[in-house]
Design a protein around this motif. Structure first.
Motif, PDB file in Angstrom:
ATOM      1  N   ILE A 122       0.870  -1.173   0.000  1.00 49.35           N
ATOM      2  CA  ILE A 122       0.000   0.000   0.000  1.00 49.35           C
ATOM      3  C   ILE A 122       0.910   1.227   0.000  1.00 49.35           C
ATOM      4  CG2 ILE A 122      -1.781   1.293   1.223  1.00 49.35           C
ATOM      5  CD1 ILE A 122      -2.779  -1.317   0.041  1.00 49.35           C
ATOM      6  N   ASP A 123       0.755   2.081  -1.007  1.00 55.03           N
ATOM      7  CA  ASP A 123       1.680   3.201  -1.214  1.00 55.03           C
ATOM      8  C   ASP A 123       3.109   2.658  -1.304  1.00 55.03           C
ATOM      9  OD1 ASP A 123      -0.349   5.070  -1.192  1.00 55.03           O
ATOM     10  OD2 ASP A 123      -0.194   5.449   0.952  1.00 55.03           O
ATOM     11  N   GLN A 127       2.685   0.120  -7.530  1.00 59.15           N
ATOM     12  CA  GLN A 127       1.411   0.159  -6.825  1.00 59.15           C
ATOM     13  C   GLN A 127       0.236  -0.048  -7.782  1.00 59.15           C
ATOM     14  OE1 GLN A 127       1.101   0.422  -3.326  1.00 59.15           O
ATOM     15  NE2 GLN A 127      -0.853  -0.389  -4.024  1.00 59.15           N
ATOM     16  N   ASP A 128       0.335   0.514  -8.983  1.00 57.90           N
ATOM     17  CA  ASP A 128      -0.714   0.302  -9.987  1.00 57.90           C
ATOM     18  C   ASP A 128      -0.816  -1.176 -10.351  1.00 57.90           C
ATOM     19  OD1 ASP A 128      -1.328   2.962 -10.027  1.00 57.90           O
ATOM     20  OD2 ASP A 128      -0.118   3.420 -11.801  1.00 57.90           O
ATOM     21  N   TYR A 182      -2.641  -3.053  -7.548  1.00 56.72           N
ATOM     22  CA  TYR A 182      -4.085  -2.804  -7.577  1.00 56.72           C
ATOM     23  C   TYR A 182      -4.761  -3.554  -8.726  1.00 56.72           C
ATOM     24  CZ  TYR A 182      -3.900   0.859  -4.020  1.00 56.72           C
ATOM     25  OH  TYR A 182      -3.773   1.551  -2.843  1.00 56.72           O
ATOM     26  N   GLU A 209      -7.812  -1.818  -3.988  1.00 60.65           N
ATOM     27  CA  GLU A 209      -7.802  -0.358  -3.994  1.00 60.65           C
ATOM     28  C   GLU A 209      -9.088   0.189  -3.364  1.00 60.65           C
ATOM     29  OE1 GLU A 209      -6.928   3.325  -7.105  1.00 60.65           O
ATOM     30  OE2 GLU A 209      -7.351   1.310  -7.863  1.00 60.65           O
ATOM     31  N   GLU A 210     -10.237  -0.400  -3.698  1.00 58.12           N
ATOM     32  CA  GLU A 210     -11.503   0.081  -3.140  1.00 58.12           C
ATOM     33  C   GLU A 210     -11.544  -0.108  -1.626  1.00 58.12           C
ATOM     34  OE1 GLU A 210     -11.119  -1.809  -5.742  1.00 58.12           O
ATOM     35  OE2 GLU A 210     -11.820  -0.455  -7.339  1.00 58.12           O
ATOM     36  N   GLU A 230      -8.992  -0.217   0.430  1.00 63.58           N
ATOM     37  CA  GLU A 230      -8.051   0.707   1.061  1.00 63.58           C
ATOM     38  C   GLU A 230      -8.648   2.110   1.135  1.00 63.58           C
ATOM     39  OE1 GLU A 230      -4.729   1.901   3.062  1.00 63.58           O
ATOM     40  OE2 GLU A 230      -5.409  -0.117   2.543  1.00 63.58           O
ATOM     41  N   LYS A 231      -9.318   2.542   0.064  1.00 63.20           N
ATOM     42  CA  LYS A 231      -9.947   3.866   0.082  1.00 63.20           C
ATOM     43  C   LYS A 231     -11.057   3.937   1.123  1.00 63.20           C
ATOM     44  CE  LYS A 231      -8.979   5.123  -4.732  1.00 63.20           C
ATOM     45  NZ  LYS A 231      -9.577   5.395  -6.067  1.00 63.20           N
TER      46      LYS A 231
END
Length: 291
Positions: A86-87, A136-137, A140, A147-148, A150-151
């Motif tokens: 993550i990041d 990171q892309d 995901y 990604e969803e 984590e957001k």
């Protein structure tokens, strides 16, 4: 089952042997007819497998094979938290990657890479890390809904504490420059002003009986001018794993330095003869302490 991705591969050329051995009693006309039939069978088999010249392959399954996510997992996991990146943040000294929060927290109490133990920076290891947006892309895209999730967790974190949820940064278009070109800005990172002395540590040798010791990994160090020769000796002993019976002599120019002398005083007293390319040059040698 685990999500998977597909990689292209070359198709195997598998032609069945359609020609049997002919007997010695067959005449030449029969052999020619059989050869033509074999060629037609091979040609039709090729078209069936690979499509015509104007068409495409019959199926994507013939071109691709499925890869389980478990095969790629070792390359997209953080070795600190054991979770997906993550990041994703990479150390520029050794190119090992971790979650940003994990490596920042690690550098609170250590200046070494958690994986290879290399010294990232003597005093400010956070200077030598960079976000790896491409990796990171990839993470995901490989891990479904990561990604969803984590957001959503970030949104809930800020809402529970009554804080404003930060908005994602949107790159702004750069307006065309007019008139004189703007001065190029320097690096975002600045060396703290308290680290005002750069020293070069040169090894001049060791006497017999000093025991085994590790060579110094980096001979360039930036420290405060208030640091003493005693601090430098402690630094050398820790980095080189020196035996307590081993004595460290530190010399600047022709002067044998005392433990209480500060680096700023040494630079002022000895002057430019002690400085090389802006570095305070200190030579150190190892000897056996007298009984």
């Amino acid at each position: 089952g685990a999500p998977s991705c597909s990689w292209s591969r070359s198709l195997p050329f598998e032609f069945e042997r359609g020609r049997s051995e002919s007997s010695g009693d067959e005449d030449d006309d029969d052999e020619d007819d059989e050869e033509e039939e074999v060629e037609e069978e091979m040609e039709s088999d090729t078209r069936a497998r690979f499509g015509t010249d104007d068409g495409e392959l019959d199926s994507d399954d013939d071109r691709e094979r499925m890869i389980n996510l478990s095969e790629l997992t070792p390359y997209i996991l953080c070795s600190i938290c054991k979770g997906y990146f993550i990041d994703a943040t990479t150390i520029t000294e050794c190119l090992h990657t971790f979650c940003k929060s994990c490596i920042v927290r690690h550098f609170y109490y250590s200046n070494r890479c958690p994986k290879c133990n290399i010294v990232v920076h003597q005093t400010q290891p956070l200077y030598n890390i960079r976000l790896d947006r491409q990796l990171q892309d990839i993470v995901y895209k490989l891990v479904v809904n990561l990604e969803e999730k984590e957001k959503k967790q970030m949104h809930d974190f800020y809402k529970e504490r009554g804080l404003e949820v930060p908005k994602p940064a949107v790159p702004q278009p750069v307006p065309p420059s007019r008139g004189r070109p703007r001065k190029v800005l320097g690096s975002v990172f600045r060396i703290p002003p308290e680290l005002d002395i750069s020293i070069l540590l040169e090894f001049i040798g060791a006497n017999e009986g000093t025991g085994n010791f590790k060579p110094l990994e980096k001979k360039f160090v930036r420290v405060s001018g208030e640091a003493t020769i005693g601090h430098v000796e402690k630094f050398l002993r820790r980095k080189m794993d020196l035996d307590p019976a081993c004595q460290v002599d530190i010399i600047c120019g022709d002067h044998l330095l005392e433990h209480y002398q500060t680096l700023r005083e040494i630079r002022q007293v000895i002057g430019e003869s002690a400085v090389q390319d802006g570095l305070l040059v200190l030579h150190y040698g190892l000897v056996v302490s007298p009984l």
